[in-house]
Design an enzyme around this catalytic site. Structure first.
Site, PDB file in Angstrom:
ATOM      1  N   GLY A 181       0.900  -1.275   0.212  1.00  0.00           N
ATOM      2  CA  GLY A 181      -0.015  -0.206  -0.077  1.00  0.00           C
ATOM      3  C   GLY A 181       1.014   1.446   0.033  1.00  0.00           C
ATOM      4  O   GLY A 181       2.193   1.243  -0.229  1.00  0.00           O
ATOM      5  N   ILE A 183       1.914   3.201   2.449  1.00  0.00           N
ATOM      6  CA  ILE A 183       3.378   3.138   3.466  1.00  0.00           C
ATOM      7  C   ILE A 183       4.259   2.312   3.077  1.00  0.00           C
ATOM      8  O   ILE A 183       5.391   2.724   2.912  1.00  0.00           O
ATOM      9  CB  ILE A 183       2.543   2.691   4.741  1.00  0.00           C
ATOM     10  CG1 ILE A 183       1.517   3.849   5.215  1.00  0.00           C
ATOM     11  CG2 ILE A 183       3.791   2.491   5.785  1.00  0.00           C
ATOM     12  CD1 ILE A 183       0.857   3.399   6.501  1.00  0.00           C
ATOM     13  N   ALA A 319      -5.275  11.582   6.439  1.00  0.00           N
ATOM     14  CA  ALA A 319      -5.338  12.588   7.410  1.00  0.00           C
ATOM     15  C   ALA A 319      -6.366  13.771   6.978  1.00  0.00           C
ATOM     16  O   ALA A 319      -7.306  14.316   7.575  1.00  0.00           O
ATOM     17  CB  ALA A 319      -3.879  13.427   7.517  1.00  0.00           C
ATOM     18  N   HIS A 444       1.011  27.478 -19.503  1.00  0.00           N
ATOM     19  CA  HIS A 444       2.024  26.874 -20.252  1.00  0.00           C
ATOM     20  C   HIS A 444       3.344  27.638 -19.918  1.00  0.00           C
ATOM     21  O   HIS A 444       3.351  28.806 -19.729  1.00  0.00           O
ATOM     22  CB  HIS A 444       1.825  26.684 -21.735  1.00  0.00           C
ATOM     23  CG  HIS A 444       2.956  26.218 -22.563  1.00  0.00           C
ATOM     24  ND1 HIS A 444       3.160  25.166 -22.754  1.00  0.00           N
ATOM     25  CD2 HIS A 444       3.879  27.167 -23.080  1.00  0.00           C
ATOM     26  CE1 HIS A 444       4.195  24.890 -23.379  1.00  0.00           C
ATOM     27  NE2 HIS A 444       4.624  25.999 -23.763  1.00  0.00           N
TER      28      HIS A 444
END
Length: 465
Positions: A181, A183, A319, A444
């Site tokens: 995942g 982490i 979070a 751009h």
């Protein structure tokens, strides 16, 4: 003596402390209870210090590849202790910042272990004995902790959780990362860029399994190109540590079991909600099947006056999701009419090299829901800014409803996509259609032009491929 408040929040992570601030803004007398450090895991041991580590590895990567930019650097090296020290200083600075915010907003901070003893009542046991608190409403924001392997507890020496991996006693030479995942991939990226030989083991059939399948496939190829050994549909059956390293029994997709040696191992197989010993069982607060606290879209539990937010209520364990839930819950407590939580509009970010970011439905999920889709993709190699940066690997993918033009999802891999994704998040929140995105002017040269091109590509109108 009992201290009385309008609201008491148990836990001061990004959900808890943000909820406290919003409550104070709305005129609620508020207290927050914390057993360790203000800011919770995210600020002290998660989101922030890991990004400080990843910034160091990113700069080290650029230094070791300086020749690609026409620069010369002789014998680059690093001091792991100083890298770690910088990360801890960043966390410390932000911890002090949260303390200042609590003081500024007149939020009472109570240090110690909190336990809900009855609806509206909470007991805190700390250095000065037991403190009794009363409040009309209590928000549980106790977060989560790393899930450990049942047959191999983390020891902080050779077998690590994310917390150990942020303050390494030594630089791994050969690192096993169990779980892919966000982490797991972030730590794999950090240690690989710092010179470790990294092996990633994932039980599912692809890494970053919550992401779009094409993103997972691209990341697999990119990380292998960097020298990582990636094994999917593979599990670790046994893990033993010794003063010299770690011995792992690894079962491959074909059923073959091998015994391999590593210097260290990081266990990144998910999280466990912190619901124990805080009084929930006695109050009969309902839990979902996965052990998380069951709540409605505003954070209410089945017990009047008891609310819950953040990791303790379930995925996505992010979070910013916790902070948003905190604001929603507090506004509902204050008598407002906030919008209900919609997790499909919560962006996910992985700060590896390359970065990954997404929001909304994957292409596969949209089709599972019966949506007829139009899909657009644009590669980094077609973008002038990406080429100038020397970051020409990656792509942007957008998924639209073919009938209505609704933006169903957006998925990115490449440099700085964790910053770019917010453009699509805003688009989804505003219920923007493909027509409005096509008519939007992107500056751009920027990486953001790829977002525009991806939208155009979904409708056969790309300009630079």
């Amino acid at each position: 003596m009992t201290d009385t408040y309008d609201l008491v929040i148990l836990g001061s992570g990004p959900g808890g402390y943000v909820a406290a601030i919003r409550a104070a803004q709305l005129g609620l007398k508020t207290a927050i209870v914390e057993r360790e450090r203000l800011g919770g895991i995210c600020l002290n041991w998660g989101c922030i210090p890991t990004k400080a580590l990843l910034r160091s590895s990113e700069i080290y990567h650029y230094i070791t590849h300086a020749d690609a930019y026409g620069l010369s650097v002789e014998k680059p090296s690093f001091d792991l202790a100083k890298v770690t020290e910088r990360s801890r200083k960043v966390a410390g600075q932000l911890n002090n910042g949260v303390k200042g915010l609590m003081k500024k907003n007149k939020v009472t901070v109570v240090e110690g272990n909190g336990r809900v003893t009855a609806p509206g009542k909470l007991e805190v046991e700390g250095g000065q004995g037991k403190v009794q608190l009363e409040a009309k409403n209590i928000i549980v924001a106790t977060g989560a902790r790393a899930r450990e392997l049942p047959f191999a507890k983390a020891d902080g020496d050779r077998i690590w959780t994310y917390r150990h991996a942020m303050v390494p006693p030594a630089m791994p030479e050969k690192l096993l990362v169990i779980g892919s995942g966000a982490i797991g991939i972030e730590f794999a990226s950090f240690y690989s860029d710092m010179g470790a030989k990294v092996t990633i083991v994932e039980m599912l059939d692809r890494i970053l399994p919550v992401e779009d399948a094409e993103i997972s496939d691209f990341m697999t190829k990119a990380l292998k190109k960097q020298g990582m050994d990636i094994r999917t549909s593979t599990g670790v059956q046994a893990l033993k540590s010794s003063p010299k390293g770690v011995t792992a029994e690894i079962k491959a997709a074909d059923g073959k079991v091998t015994t391999e040696e590593f210097s260290h191992a990081i266990v990144a197989i998910g999280i466990v909600p912190n619901t124990e010993n805080i009084g929930l069982e006695e109050l009969k607060v309902e839990k979902a099947r996965n052990g998380h606290i069951a709540v409605d879209p505003y954070g209410r539990t089945n017990v009047p006056g008891i609310w819950a937010i953040g990791d303790v209520v379930g995925a996505p364990w992010l979070a910013h999701k916790a902070s948003h839930e905190g604001v929603i819950a507090v506004e509902a407590i204050a008598g407002g009419k906030p919008h209900p939580m919609d997790v499909s509009n919560i962006p996910g970010c992985t700060y590896s090299r390359p970065q990954v970011a997404s929001v909304g439905y994957t292409e596969a999920r949209a089709k599972e829901l019966g949506r007829k889709v139009k899909v657009g993709k644009f590669p980094f190699i077609g973008n002038g800014k990406a080429i100038a940066l020397g970051e020409a690997e990656g792509f942007v993918k957008t998924v639209f409803d073919a009938d209505t033009g609704e933006l169903l999802g957006a998925h990115m891999v490449g440099a700085e996509v964790t910053e770019l994704i917010q453009g699509y998040v805003v688009a989804r929140q505003l219920e923007t259609t493909e027509a409005e995105l096509m008519e939007t002017v992107f500056p751009h040269p920027t990486l953001s032009e790829m977002m525009h091109e991806s939208v155009l590509a979904a409708y056969g109108r790309p300009l630079h491929i």
